[in-house]
Design a protein around this motif. Structure first.
Motif: not given
Length: 88
Positions: A47-52, A40-45
């Protein structure tokens, strides 16, 4: 077991937990909980990395100690400095 399992009269008897059940409760469940918290702590990172998007860049990694060059860091860490301690 540390605490003997006893039942009240008229209640069904309690079975002794196996070693595997005890290990699952004392080791497995905490590890699963930690894994869920980590994910759960890694999901936001992710997602952000997937958006560039990336994290902010640090100009110089040594700037957190108020030094701007590797030489100043060496002087600070080795204690090799011409200044008096009160001026540092």
């Amino acid at each position: 077991m540390l605490v003997p399992l006893r039942t009240l009269p008229g209640w069904p008897s309690v079975e002794e937990p196996t070693v595997l059940m005890a290990l699952f409760v004392m080791v497995g469940l905490p590890l699963v909980a930690l894994l869920i918290i980590f994910v759960l702590g890694m999901v936001p990172r992710l997602i952000a990395r997937g958006r560039g998007e990336t994290a902010p860049e640090i100009d110089h990694p040594l700037s957190i100690w108020g030094v701007s060059t590797p030489e100043e860091y060496h002087q600070l860490s080795a204690g090799v400095d011409d200044r008096r301690a009160i001026e540092r």
